[in-house]
Design an enzyme around this catalytic site. Structure first.
Site, short mmCIF file in Angstrom:
data_model
loop_
_atom_site.label_atom_id
_atom_site.label_comp_id
_atom_site.label_asym_id
_atom_site.label_seq_id
_atom_site.Cartn_x
_atom_site.Cartn_y
_atom_site.Cartn_z
N ASP A 92 -16.36 -0.29 5.27
CA ASP A 92 -15.10 0.40 4.96
C ASP A 92 -14.90 0.46 3.45
OD1 ASP A 92 -14.25 -2.20 4.34
OD2 ASP A 92 -12.26 -1.88 5.19
N ASP B 194 -13.07 -1.04 1.03
CA ASP B 194 -13.12 -2.20 0.13
C ASP B 194 -14.16 -3.22 0.57
OD1 ASP B 194 -11.59 -2.94 2.34
OD2 ASP B 194 -10.31 -4.29 1.20
N ASP C 131 -14.65 -5.09 3.20
CA ASP C 131 -14.39 -6.33 3.93
C ASP C 131 -14.65 -6.16 5.44
OD1 ASP C 131 -12.15 -4.79 4.56
OD2 ASP C 131 -10.68 -6.32 3.99
N ARG C 132 -14.92 -4.93 5.88
CA ARG C 132 -15.21 -4.68 7.30
C ARG C 132 -16.58 -4.04 7.45
NH1 ARG C 132 -11.62 -1.05 10.17
NH2 ARG C 132 -11.08 -0.04 8.19
N LYS D 135 -3.95 -6.46 -2.22
CA LYS D 135 -4.18 -7.50 -1.24
C LYS D 135 -3.95 -8.84 -1.96
CE LYS D 135 -7.12 -5.07 2.06
NZ LYS D 135 -8.35 -5.08 2.87
N ARG E 241 0.83 -1.20 0.00
CA ARG E 241 0.00 0.00 0.00
C ARG E 241 0.86 1.24 0.00
NH1 ARG E 241 -5.10 -0.03 4.11
NH2 ARG E 241 -4.80 -2.27 3.79
N HIS F 177 -13.27 -7.09 11.15
CA HIS F 177 -13.16 -8.24 10.24
C HIS F 177 -13.83 -9.43 10.91
CE1 HIS F 177 -10.28 -6.55 7.31
NE2 HIS F 177 -9.73 -5.94 8.34
N SER G 113 -8.08 -0.12 0.50
CA SER G 113 -9.03 -0.27 1.60
C SER G 113 -9.58 1.09 2.04
CB SER G 113 -8.35 -1.00 2.76
OG SER G 113 -9.26 -1.26 3.80
N HIS G 114 -9.37 1.48 3.30
CA HIS G 114 -9.95 2.69 3.86
C HIS G 114 -9.03 3.91 3.73
CE1 HIS G 114 -7.43 1.15 7.11
NE2 HIS G 114 -7.30 2.40 7.49
#
Length: 453
Positions: A235, A237, A239-240, A105, A10, A322, A95-96
């Site tokens: 979030d 992407d 995933d959360r 990822k 990242r 998660h 992501s965030h």
């Protein structure tokens, strides 16, 4: 600072990650993995198509075949890897993180994560070597596949609503905008009130990080105004997922893990439930009370997923939001946890808040962040100061006095962040006064003040 992190790659675009580095990372990933096919998806950021294309060309340079999954949430990418029986997969996402960031990822087969300890360091060494490798003679092939319908059918297996519910949710202009409305089309019992459901990698309304309580303010207001049964914040992407009850309270994700674990254990007695060491002591208490086996693990999705596989655990959760499911290739999925929670609310004659109150007898700081120059020295200072305590070095240092069988107990964990230059603290007690006093004491010992947010 290196773009090669503990759990992913990242950095900012284009100064840290550009198309040239993306192609080299793609080639390094191909050489590391050595098997086809590879599924590659991307998020909604403005540079994501360019970086995805470059990464794909790098993978093909290494002779591996690529399946381009296109615009893809991270859970959707995990599904594609498992469903297509791919050798691995990568989602191009940050992501965030703010809009100027992009990243990768990385996974093996069955959505098994590649972390710094088992691949990212090797990929970094290959990608940053002074001499770029030449493409192999037989470059890999490329095809495009859309798995959206199959993904939705998979997630809907967790839907078991017993009555209609009103849901307020905030997609934060992230990848939940791509999948969640399509899911809702198939869930007539959910009356939805949505915020920020336009895909926009600039994140014009607020940061796509629901752990920061400032990002929940709009959702909390919507929950109260709409009379929703609950609120959910995604979030970047997707995933959360973090939760708000019908009173507008932000709920700790360890409490949500406890709630869902109770239900999982009712259908699978004796099962292991995996949780991270920052979680409230109520979690292992309730798992034991439900006939399950609580298994504590260090922070990080790669560690929890590995431990879940070891125990064949049906469910696990982290304080970060998660949540992991065995029947989802042990991967995290925000929409599955949301359906799991809504199922429970729909079966109860109590409001969400009352269900949660039963699981919140203790007092916690939540996660508090500090900027400290010498993080290891700070951890050692705390360890030495409380030398008479029960201590655990699974992740940083956990110090505990007493246990839930007696009044006045407390514990604190201090650990280095795996993703940011911070020390993170979690402290809990059965007494609000003890929690507040010990929090002040720990900060005085460390000589620090908490970061904002």
């Amino acid at each position: 600072m290196s773009v090669f992190k503990a759990y992913d790659i990242r950095g900012t675009y284009p100064d840290q990650i550009d198309a040239n580095l993306a192609r080299r990372i793609g080639r390094a990933y191909a050489d590391f993995l050595g098997q086809s096919p590879v599924v590659v998806g991307r998020d909604m950021r403005s540079m994501a198509p360019e970086i995805q294309d470059a990464f794909i060309e790098g993978v093909r340079d290494g002779g591996l075949d690529v399946v381009n999954a296109g615009l893809c949430s991270t859970p959707q990418l995990y599904f594609a890897i498992g469903y297509l029986k791919a050798a691995g997969g990568v989602n191009v996402t940050a992501s965030h993180n703010p809009s100027q960031y992009i990243g990768f990822k990385l996974c093996r087969e069955e959505a098994k994560p590649i972390s710094a300890d088992d691949g990212i360091r090797e990929i970094e060494a290959m990608a940053t070597h002074s001499d770029a490798p030449t493409p192999v003679a037989a470059r890999g092939t490329l095809e495009e596949v859309d798995v959206m319908e199959e993904y939705l059918s998979h997630v809907l297996q967790w839907a078991d609503l017993k009555r209609p519910l009103v849901l307020a949710s905030d997609a934060a202009n992230g990848m939940a905008c791509h999948t969640f409305p399509r899911l809702l089309e198939r869930l007539a019992q959910i009356q939805h009130r949505g915020l920020y459901f336009d895909l926009d990698g600039r994140f014009p309304n607020h940061e796509a990080n629901p752990l920061n309580k400032a990002n929940l303010v709009d959702l909390q207001k919507l929950v109260l105004e709409s009379g929703a049964d609950l609120g959910a914040a995604f979030d970047g992407d997707a995933d959360r997922c973090c939760f708000v009850d019908e009173k507008g309270r932000a709920i700790g994700n360890d409490i949500i893990t406890t709630l869902v674990a109770q239900d999982v254990l009712s259908s699978e007695p004796g099962a292991a439930i995996i949780y991270d060491l920052r979680s409230s002591w109520v979690l292992p208490e309730q798992v034991l009370a439900g006939g399950g086996k609580p298994v504590k693990e260090r922070v990080g999705h790669s560690f929890l997923k590995a431990r879940m596989r070891e125990y064949n655990a049906p469910f696990g959760g982290e304080l970060s939001g998660h949540y992991y499911f065995r029947d989802n290739w042990f991967a995290d999925n925000s929409e599955i946890i949301l359906l799991s929670v809504m199922n429970l609310i729909s079966r109860s004659d109590k409001p969400f808040s009352a269900m949660l109150d039963e699981l919140m007898p203790y007092h916690s700081t939540g996660e508090v962040n500090f900027k400290v120059e010498d993080k290891l020295a700070a951890i050692e200072k705390l360890k030495n100061h409380y030398s008479d305590a029960e201590q655990d070095s699974l992740d940083g240092i956990t110090i505990a006095y007493g246990d839930p069988a007696a009044q006045g107990w407390w514990w604190v964990n201090l650990r280095m962040s795996n993703t940011e230059p911070l020390l993170r603290m979690n402290l809990e007690s059965d007494s609000l006064e003890v929690m507040e006093n010990r929090t002040t004491e720990v900060m005085e010992i460390l000589g620090v003040e908490p970061e904002d947010g």
